[in-house]
Motif scaffolding. Structure first.
Motif, PDB file in Angstrom:
ATOM      1  N   ASP A 134       4.299   7.761   5.497  1.00 24.32           N
ATOM      2  CA  ASP A 134       5.204   7.747   6.644  1.00 24.32           C
ATOM      3  C   ASP A 134       6.388   8.700   6.467  1.00 24.32           C
ATOM      4  O   ASP A 134       7.409   8.557   7.137  1.00 24.32           O
ATOM      5  N   THR A 137       5.315  10.811   9.634  1.00 21.39           N
ATOM      6  CA  THR A 137       4.802  10.048  10.775  1.00 21.39           C
ATOM      7  C   THR A 137       5.342   8.622  10.700  1.00 21.39           C
ATOM      8  O   THR A 137       5.181   7.960   9.669  1.00 21.39           O
ATOM      9  N   PRO A 138       5.964   8.108  11.757  1.00 21.49           N
ATOM     10  CA  PRO A 138       6.490   6.740  11.727  1.00 21.49           C
ATOM     11  C   PRO A 138       5.387   5.726  11.459  1.00 21.49           C
ATOM     12  O   PRO A 138       4.264   5.865  11.961  1.00 21.49           O
ATOM     13  N   TRP A 139       5.693   4.695  10.676  1.00 28.11           N
ATOM     14  CA  TRP A 139       4.697   3.693  10.342  1.00 28.11           C
ATOM     15  C   TRP A 139       4.145   3.014  11.595  1.00 28.11           C
ATOM     16  O   TRP A 139       2.965   2.662  11.642  1.00 28.11           O
ATOM     17  N   GLU A 140       4.969   2.852  12.619  1.00 31.15           N
ATOM     18  CA  GLU A 140       4.508   2.218  13.852  1.00 31.15           C
ATOM     19  C   GLU A 140       3.356   3.011  14.483  1.00 31.15           C
ATOM     20  O   GLU A 140       2.414   2.430  15.026  1.00 31.15           O
ATOM     21  N   LYS A 141       3.430   4.331  14.396  1.00 29.41           N
ATOM     22  CA  LYS A 141       2.356   5.170  14.939  1.00 29.41           C
ATOM     23  C   LYS A 141       1.106   5.078  14.064  1.00 29.41           C
ATOM     24  O   LYS A 141      -0.020   5.058  14.573  1.00 29.41           O
ATOM     25  N   ILE A 142       1.298   5.000  12.756  1.00 27.20           N
ATOM     26  CA  ILE A 142       0.166   4.841  11.842  1.00 27.20           C
ATOM     27  C   ILE A 142      -0.539   3.512  12.118  1.00 27.20           C
ATOM     28  O   ILE A 142      -1.776   3.442  12.167  1.00 27.20           O
ATOM     29  N   GLU A 143       0.227   2.451  12.315  1.00 31.10           N
ATOM     30  CA  GLU A 143      -0.353   1.140  12.627  1.00 31.10           C
ATOM     31  C   GLU A 143      -1.211   1.201  13.889  1.00 31.10           C
ATOM     32  O   GLU A 143      -2.320   0.645  13.935  1.00 31.10           O
ATOM     33  N   LYS A 144      -0.701   1.883  14.909  1.00 33.99           N
ATOM     34  CA  LYS A 144      -1.435   1.984  16.167  1.00 33.99           C
ATOM     35  C   LYS A 144      -2.734   2.745  15.979  1.00 33.99           C
ATOM     36  O   LYS A 144      -3.791   2.352  16.517  1.00 33.99           O
ATOM     37  N   ARG A 145      -2.695   3.821  15.214  1.00 37.08           N
ATOM     38  CA  ARG A 145      -3.899   4.605  14.975  1.00 37.08           C
ATOM     39  C   ARG A 145      -4.940   3.800  14.202  1.00 37.08           C
ATOM     40  O   ARG A 145      -6.139   3.861  14.491  1.00 37.08           O
ATOM     41  N   CYS A 148      -6.458   1.190  16.626  1.00 39.10           N
ATOM     42  CA  CYS A 148      -7.382   1.809  17.586  1.00 39.10           C
ATOM     43  C   CYS A 148      -8.683   2.220  16.907  1.00 39.10           C
ATOM     44  O   CYS A 148      -9.776   2.037  17.468  1.00 39.10           O
TER      45      CYS A 148
END
Length: 242
Positions: A134, A137-145, A148
């Motif tokens: 992170d 890249t923000p961890w929140e975006k990594i979680e979403k990826r 998905c």
């Protein structure tokens, strides 16, 4: 003015492409992260070196650009593939105002491919590659990826799965995946791909959650069809259903 951005593969000389070796040999200046410079040191005797530690990527690319502007042929080296978490994109950005510099990206074997070969054939069907770092890249975006990819039943390859500051990130990633996948899902991880001490391990998703890994480890998570054959991870492509 010529500037190569060269993927040198996972580390071993036997996994470097002839095109990568030729680009390095043709260059006056070799730029790169110190660890990667050490991997190709037998090939760069007598050449000018531009090396920096981690987290100074922009400075490294600027130095390479300036050397090219001075009329030298430069090779910026990256581990794996220069266009997969490498310097190819940043180099194009840094050189945007200098269209007279000819940039040639030289592809290499990335960890996803080299590690998959060690474990068997986990990436035969559609897959996603996600870095758990992170820093950029923000961890929140990594979680979403991750969520998905899990819902879409992709096989997954995870880069940068853990570090001293991110010791629990792989466990957090597994928790996300376990919301959509069975604990028995076949997985695996490979340490030191293409380097001394290379070691691949096959496990389940539940076992992976409890595994300690480091930045020199690449993780593979199977999809709903992945199975273990002869101790190797295999994801069917579906040929038998044709």
């Amino acid at each position: 003015m010529k500037l190569y951005v060269v993927g040198i593969g996972p580390g071993g000389a036997d996994q470097m492409t002839p095109r990568a070796r030729a680009a390095i040999e043709a260059s006056d200046v070799i730029a790169g992260y110190t660890t990667y410079i050490d991997l190709v040191r037998p090939l760069i005797e007598g050449k000018e070196l531009l090396q920096t530690p981690m987290k100074r990527e922009i400075e490294r690319c600027q130095s390479a650009r300036d050397a090219a502007l001075a009329g030298k042929t430069v090779a910026m080296i990256c581990s794996g593939d220069a266009g997969v978490y490498g310097m190819a994109g940043l180099m194009h950005e840094v050189c945007a105002a200098h269209p007279d510099i000819e940039i040639e990206v030289v592809p290499g074997i990335t960890a996803a491919c080299a590690g998959a070969a060690v474990l068997g054939a986990p990436l035969i069907h559609d897959f996603a590659v996600v870095s758990l770092s992170d820093l950029l890249t923000p961890w929140e975006k990594i979680e979403k990826r991750l969520a998905c990819a899990a819902q879409a039943d992709f096989c997954l390859c995870l880069y940068n799965p853990s570090s001293k500051k991110r010791a629990d990130y792989l466990k957090k990633a597994c928790d996300i995946l376990l919301t959509a996948r069975a604990p028995e899902t076949p997985c695996g991880y490979v340490r030191n791909i293409g380097r001394p001490g290379e070691c691949g391990t096959v496990c389940t998703l539940a076992e992976l959650r409890e595994t300690e890994v480091d930045m020199f480890t690449t993780v593979f998570i199977g999809n709903s069809q992945t199975r273990v054959i002869g101790g190797k991870l295999v994801t069917p492509r579906g040929y038998e259903n044709k």
